[in-house]
Scaffold this active site. Sequence first.
Site, PDB file in Angstrom:
ATOM      1  CG  HIS A  45      30.748   2.191  65.392  1.00 52.58           C
ATOM      2  ND1 HIS A  45      29.816   1.286  64.990  1.00 52.58           N
ATOM      3  CD2 HIS A  45      30.239   3.564  65.359  1.00 52.58           C
ATOM      4  CE1 HIS A  45      28.895   1.899  64.644  1.00 52.58           C
ATOM      5  NE2 HIS A  45      28.792   3.230  64.682  1.00 52.58           N
ATOM      6  CG  ASN A  62      26.173   2.810  61.772  1.00 54.93           C
ATOM      7  OD1 ASN A  62      26.292   1.975  62.920  1.00 54.93           O
ATOM      8  ND2 ASN A  62      26.561   4.352  62.259  1.00 54.93           N
ATOM      9  CB  CYS A  86      27.897   2.808  68.126  1.00 51.33           C
ATOM     10  SG  CYS A  86      26.653   3.778  67.298  1.00 51.33           S
TER      11      CYS A  86
END
Length: 324
Positions: free
Chosen positions: A250, A280, A114
């Site tokens: 993020h 995500n 990430c």
Amino acid sequence: MAPGTRIVSLGHYQPARVVTNAELESLVETNDEWIRSRVGIETRRIAGPDETVDEMAAQAAEKALAASGLGANEIDLVLVATCTGLDRSPSMSARVAARLGLSAPALLDINVACAGFTHALAVADHSIRAQSATNALVIAAEKMSDVTDWTDRNTCVLVGDGAGAAVVTASDKAQIGPVHWGSVPQMSTAVRIEVGRAADGTPDRTAPICFAQDGQTVYRWATTQLPAIARRACERGGVAPEDLAAVVFHQANLRIIEPLAARLGAVNAVVARDVVESGNTSAASIPLAFSKLVERGEIPSGAPVLLFGFGGNLSYAGQVVRCP
């Protein structure tokens, strides 16, 4: 050494298919209210079976390159951040360079999950200032749907697919601040994409590769430890949190993003909330969200923006950049 670097342009790409929370109700025991209340996600984009990581990466890169005014032959470094490239070789950067018709760039894949994009951006910044490169394509692309267990309601509600890219060049004035990065290796298994395990703990090569996480561990770490780390990234960039025009974390979970922005003290900043519509997308989430904010004109050119990636490996990396 070059005095500094800057982001010249951005681009992003998302698959056409939109998957709603209601659609997930047919796969697992969940509902729209449960998903929104826990992670804030309403929709996500999911790639088709034949839509590959490098294809999405190239689409985003083409848009960034077209907006930069540079020709393909002027790119001499390609960095691709991804943790969902299923093949070991050729690298994603090689596949993207071939798709774009680049001539002889240096190629490097970066897997920091990430936090991949902000790590890759730092590598591009360092390479150009050290005169090892002149113009870099920094790309993050993920096909999280390839590594998702669609019977696990704790993870399948989170993920989305997509890509984002930036063109980075030398600048007379540093417009990409020093990176602040690190990790917590002892907690690295809190977020993982790995093959299944047999009863004795050895890898089961017949099992699929799947994304899994210890959600509460990640949530506690992100909400308690990351505000101070993000403030350090601001300090390194010479910008107080209250002077930030935008914050692009993020896009993991709205319940992490909003408290993190508040505890950072970014009271005047536009806070990227692309997770609501995109889910995500791991490494792709920061350039994807940043590119959308710029495309919509929500950040003035030259304004300070904090980019801050965190997650897999419990790695983190952040830097203050000036909006292109």
